[in-house]
Scaffold this motif. Structure first.
Motif, mmCIF file in Angstrom:
data_model
loop_
_atom_site.group_PDB
_atom_site.id
_atom_site.type_symbol
_atom_site.label_atom_id
_atom_site.label_comp_id
_atom_site.label_asym_id
_atom_site.label_seq_id
_atom_site.Cartn_x
_atom_site.Cartn_y
_atom_site.Cartn_z
ATOM 1 N N MET A 1 74.191 74.112 52.570
ATOM 2 C CA MET A 1 73.379 72.934 52.238
ATOM 3 C C MET A 1 72.252 72.823 53.258
ATOM 4 S SD MET A 1 74.745 69.105 51.749
ATOM 5 C CE MET A 1 76.359 69.772 52.028
ATOM 6 N N TYR B 1 73.568 71.229 61.033
ATOM 7 C CA TYR B 1 73.943 70.214 62.026
ATOM 8 C C TYR B 1 75.440 69.942 62.012
ATOM 9 C CZ TYR B 1 68.946 69.820 61.785
ATOM 10 O OH TYR B 1 67.608 70.126 61.804
ATOM 11 N N ARG B 2 76.175 70.821 61.320
ATOM 12 C CA ARG B 2 77.630 70.652 61.279
ATOM 13 C C ARG B 2 78.330 71.949 61.668
ATOM 14 N NH1 ARG B 2 78.381 66.779 56.026
ATOM 15 N NH2 ARG B 2 76.976 65.184 56.815
ATOM 16 N N ASN B 3 77.693 72.662 62.552
ATOM 17 C CA ASN B 3 78.240 73.934 62.963
ATOM 18 C C ASN B 3 79.259 73.690 64.078
ATOM 19 O OD1 ASN B 3 78.542 76.348 64.480
ATOM 20 N ND2 ASN B 3 76.726 77.187 63.445
#
Lengths: 350, 385
Positions: free
Chosen positions: B1, B7-9
């Motif tokens: 996405m 930013y969700r690693n």
């Protein structure tokens, strides 16, 4: 359909007509409606017998019975409609006992003014779904209520099935150390429905996962039936509600792993947009199984070999926990609870 | 996405967490208040506190617009919605908040009030256009983030000559609340409650910029990092704050450079200024009356002001006296310190403001983190390893 029925069913203007109160009044119009739409769509020897009930042979073994009401809005959504949902949902409720579904009944409450063409679409998709699943709809009921007293159409379906010898799946059977297996990606149905809901329409390439799961269950049972402790289909409330239900009924906790839970990118994106958690979003073609650790590998392999379980994964395990917490290791290495949804799922303001 | 996965690693987050652990001075402690409920939600949902060393702690602030809306304003909205000619449009999470009689908009809706949940101000306007015989009122709440859309909808309603549309204005201002927290005796007296720095809300700053925080950083000698709402944004902001503390600096830094500038969205600010003016004072649930902290419609738009148009009456109502929300909103106490928490006060039966919205500190702790409270007790259940 007999000759007399054929003669008066010609008057049913499916393309342009609407359901009116006479279609539920027990007279000729009701007969036309039932013959012209339901019997035509569901056609089978039991309905053709024309009784108020259907007699059928009961195979040996323990029977299961289930019933459910369907009030989905909108009635038509990507990947299905209220009719196919009503067939799949009840088949799945029976299949979660590891039972083979045998027969369904269907009851319709229709709002005055409902287009006959839409009713026909719904009935046809029910016919397709039940024939596809090999589970005929053998009896039913039709009621029409005044405009404003229903939301288009409500459907109730009931079903019966038979459990293979030696299997007894129970909600309180989960034990510490058991594996938690999920059959595929979560949230597809809920997002597909929400994407078409009034005041919420958004473009999402998501279709409902609505499907009958008894074939997948048969494959699981053949691979390791006695190792399956219990199964649930995580419908309303999503897998969060399902795991919390099992936890409280079995008086255990769960440790699950966020990274192991498949979520389609488009579902994740829609959840972001709406401020909802995919763990709380409804599914209609997925199951959660709790299995003894020694059987998990074979069950998982059988699931992955089935079209409805290709993405199946072990997503966690059962732990001893008096608080019955469902805990999740996040993709960041932190921990959190996966809780029941409080009240209705409402989007956040910002 | 695109623009979310980046930013969700988890691996990157763990790298930053290791940097925080290496950078934080083991001889001192660091307490950072995340003002915004969005940050509180993200910290709880992703279990970010588990990644921080023991001497770096987060303090949850008052930044949830649903939580801080006083009970009296909810009661006024319910009374308005019960009038037969009114259609009240509201954002979803307002529906559950109870008034002093235990009523909520959900309950009023079930009792026959015409209350419609909308996802944007323009949805409310569409209803007003489609149903000209109804008086459509938009229940406007939120910080600086949601005020420009309210201004925009008013502008559109006026341009379309819609005479059946009005606003019940409950917009509040972030700087006023931070000022109140920093000046409260709990925080300003040494040794009572420690706040070493703030994580500022990025969506607010996308509108007002980072400049309004410079005053606080300087006057109270507290660093501020304006941060986005993804987990990596938050954990990076913590690292930036730790570095400022170590360096003895107290300035405003911008972590959210992808959307925030020092001056913000000047056009949106002008639209807001055209339609709204400061109230002398506005009640914040849990914090009391705060001067110059809320907005109302300017007198020239009185015809679109539901408070004026329908002579709405707001009656002040107190929270349960045992409720510790006031202290929790100022960071003085934690949710589990309140004796109502988890007993009579849960998200299903919220007694205080911090429990009413999913972004409230108590609701976030209940929903995502209460196993930690249990874990501190002798007979604890096991936490996630």
């Amino acid at each position: 359909m007999n000759m007399m029925m054929e003669a008066y069913s010609r008057n049913l203007d499916v393309a342009n007509g609407h359901v009116d109160l006479s279609h539920g009044a027990g007279g000729r119009a009701m007969g036309q409606l039932i013959e012209g739409i339901f019997h035509k769509a569901f056609d089978n020897i039991w309905l053709r017998a024309g009784n108020d009930q259907s007699a059928f042979t009961v195979p040996g073994g323990r029977m299961v019975m289930s019933t459910d009401g369907y009030v989905v809005s909108p009635l038509f959504f990507p990947g299905g409609n209220i009719g196919s949902l009503a067939v799949h949902g009840t088949i799945n409720d029976i299949a979660m006992a590891a039972a083979r579904p045998l027969y369904l009944s269907a009851s319709f409450i229709i709002e005055e003014g409902f287009p006959l063409a839409d009713l026909e679409r719904i009935a046809e998709s029910m016919g397709v779904a039940s024939r596809g699943a090999g589970v005929p709809i053998i009896t039913g009921d039709t009621k029409v209520v005044e405009r404003g007293k229903a939301d288009g159409v409500f459907i109730s379906t009931s079903g019966v099935g038979v459990v293979p010898d030696g299997l007894d799946l129970r909600a309180d059977a989960a034990r510490p150390g058991d594996a938690v297996i999920l059959s595929g990606s979560i949230g597809d149905h809920g997002i597909a429905v929400m994407s078409k809901r009034e005041n919420l329409e958004f473009d999402a390439a998501v279709v409902s996962d609505s499907a009958a799961l008894h074939g997948l269950v048969t494959a699981m049972v053949e691979a390791g039936g006695r190792q399956i402790r219990l199964m649930r289909d995580p419908t309303r409330g999503g897998i969060a509600a399902t795991l919390n239900e099992i936890a409280s009924q079995s008086k255990v906790g769960f440790h699950i792993d966020e990274e192991a839970i498949p979520v389609k990118p488009e579902v994740a994106a829609a959840c972001e947009l709406l401020g909802v958690d995919p763990l709380n979003v409804a599914n209609e073609g997925k199951l959660v199984a709790v299995a003894a650790p020694e059987g998990a590998k074979a069950i998982l392999a059988a699931m992955r070999a089935h079209p409805l379980g290709r993405e199946a994964a072990v997503v966690g395990h059962v732990v001893a926990d008096d608080d019955c917490f469902v805990q999740m290791a996040t993709s960041f290495g932190g921990g959190r609870i996966v809780d029941w949804l409080s009240g209705e799922q409402l989007p956040r303001i910002c | 996405m695109k623009y979310i996965d980046e930013y969700r690693n988890g691996r990157l987050a763990r790298d930053i967490a290791r940097q925080i652990a290496l950078t934080a001075d083991p001889a001192r402690s660091y307490h950072f208040m995340e003002f915004c409920g969005g940050h509180t939600h993200v910290i709880s949902r992703y279990g970010l506190e588990d990644l921080l060393p023991d001497n770096v702690r987060m303090v949850h602030g008052p930044g949830c617009p649903v939580c801080v809306l006083p009970i009296g304003r909810i009661g006024a909205a319910i009374a308005l919605a019960m009038r037969p000619e009114i259609t009240l449009c509201t954002y979803g999470d307002l529906m559950r908040v109870r008034d002093k009689n235990g009523w909520s908009l959900l309950k009023a809706k079930a009792a026959g009030a015409d209350i419609r949940m909308v996802y944007s101000t323009l949805d409310a306007l569409k209803i007003a256009e489609a149903e000209p015989q109804r008086e459509v009122v938009f229940f406007a709440i939120g910080f600086e983030t949601t005020t420009p859309p309210t201004a925009l909808v008013l502008k559109t309603a006026i341009a379309k000559g819609l005479g059946n549309f009005s606003i019940f204005c409950n917009h509040v201002l972030t700087p006023a609340a931070i000022h109140s927290i920093l000046e409260s005796p709990d925080v300003s007296k040494p040794g009572t409650i420690k706040i070493d720095g703030f994580i500022g809300p990025a969506h607010v700053s996308a509108v007002i910029g980072t400049k309004p925080y410079e005053f606080f950083a300087e006057k109270f000698r507290k660093p501020v990092v304006v941060a986005g709402f993804e987990p990596l944004d938050v954990i990076q902001a913590v690292l930036m704050l730790v570095r400022q503390i170590n360096d003895g600096r107290h300035v405003v830094e911008n972590q959210y450079i992808r959307a925030v500038t020092r001056l913000g969205n000047v056009k949106a600010q002008a639209e807001v200024a055209n339609f709204f003016e400061l109230r002398e004072s506005f009640e914040w649930r849990g914090l009391g009356e705060l001067p110059l902290s809320g907005l109302r419609l300017r007198p020239r738009y009185a015809a679109y002001d539901a408070e004026n148009r329908f002579s709405m009456v707001t009656v002040t109502a107190e929270d349960n006296p045992a409720c510790e929300c006031g202290s929790i909103l100022r960071g003085v106490q934690k949710p589990a310190d309140c004796k109502l928490f988890g007993r009579v006060c849960t998200p299903d039966t919220p007694m205080g403001s911090c429990m009413v919205s999913s972004e409230g500190a108590c609701a976030a702790h209940w929903t995502y983190g209460r196993f930690r409270t249990k874990a501190r007790q002798p007979d604890a259940g096991r936490a996630v390893a």
